[in-house]
Design an enzyme around this catalytic site. Structure first.
Site, PDB file in Angstrom:
ATOM      1  N   HIS A  95      62.483 -12.042  49.008  1.00 51.84           N
ATOM      2  CA  HIS A  95      62.632 -13.147  49.944  1.00 51.84           C
ATOM      3  C   HIS A  95      62.303 -12.636  51.337  1.00 51.84           C
ATOM      4  CE1 HIS A  95      64.447 -15.436  46.808  1.00 51.84           C
ATOM      5  NE2 HIS A  95      65.582 -14.785  46.814  1.00 51.84           N
ATOM      6  N   CYS A 191      59.367 -10.267  39.217  1.00 53.44           N
ATOM      7  CA  CYS A 191      59.990 -10.856  38.020  1.00 53.44           C
ATOM      8  C   CYS A 191      59.778  -9.992  36.784  1.00 53.44           C
ATOM      9  CB  CYS A 191      59.470 -12.274  37.779  1.00 53.44           C
ATOM     10  SG  CYS A 191      59.714 -13.358  39.195  1.00 53.44           S
TER      11      CYS A 191
END
Length: 232
Positions: A95, A191
């Site tokens: 982020h 991920c």
């Protein structure tokens, strides 16, 4: 059932502070549900939708592999980034500035009790929003989130997702790259998926920057429609 959702835009806020705040809201909803069951009360449970933008941070889900973070502590400091192991699903993600992060903290019993449907609707919100910018975004089988050019050598992820749910109450959510510095994704295996690129809306549109407030408005419009809700 309370289908109204309180919108809060937290602006630019530290990840850990935001996580703690999410936990407070989450616990408040769960406590109300426990009271309703124990005391046969009939109290409404609250729902929230948080928008936020974080300083540079990497987060690892509870089932994630730490080896997918390619930086040590000293390198993290040099990059001006922090790292947290957290209690959402999924592996590692990033982020940072230029990214719209959304945390719906909902009592799904106010809507529907199906976590897979919840995730698919969040993905659909992103897909419909990106369609307004002329992009054909899609799901990738077995990979939560939203992608472009699925099934081609040019597949690239534009939105990551990871949620936690307990007693049908959700937290964490999605991270949509709008004007993100994609270089920060080079420091992780995003991920946990090797060999696939990450992109940002401004890159796809060939623009220096995209109006993030406009994107938020479009996201909310589709969220309200998909969840048949009202924002307060």
């Amino acid at each position: 059932m309370n289908k109204k959702i309180e919108l809060q835009d937290l602006g630019f806020k530290d990840y850990k502070d935001t996580w703690d705040y999410q936990e407070d809201l989450f616990r408040g909803i769960v406590d109300t549900k426990i009271k309703n069951r124990r005391e046969e009360a009939n109290l409404d449970t609250n729902n929230y939708f948080l928008f936020v933008e974080h300083p540079h941070v990497y987060t690892l889900g509870k089932s994630g592999d730490l080896s997918n973070l390619l930086l040590n502590e000293e390198q993290l400091t040099q990059k001006g980034a922090t790292f947290y192991k957290i209690n959402r699903g999924g592996d590692i993600t990033y982020h940072g500035p230029g990214q719209i992060v959304g945390y719906p903290i909902l009592d799904l019993e106010n809507f529907f009790t199906d976590i897979h449907k919840y995730l698919r609707l969040l993905e659909e919100m992103i897909i419909l929003t990106l369609a307004e910018y002329g992009l054909k975004a899609e799901r990738s089988k077995g990979e939560t989130g939203v992608w472009l050019d699925v099934g081609t050598p040019f597949a690239r992820k534009i939105c990551a997702m990871g949620v936690r749910a307990s007693r049908w109450v959700t937290m964490h959510g999605f991270a949509l790259n709008i004007n993100a510095d994609l270089g920060y994704f080079d420091n992780i295996i995003p991920c946990g998926i090797r060999g696939k690129a990450v992109t940002s809306l401004n890159v796809e549109l060939g623009k220096k920057s995209v109006d993030e407030s406009e994107v938020k408005e479009k996201l909310l419009k589709h969220f309200i429609s998909l969840f048949e809700t009202e924002i307060i």
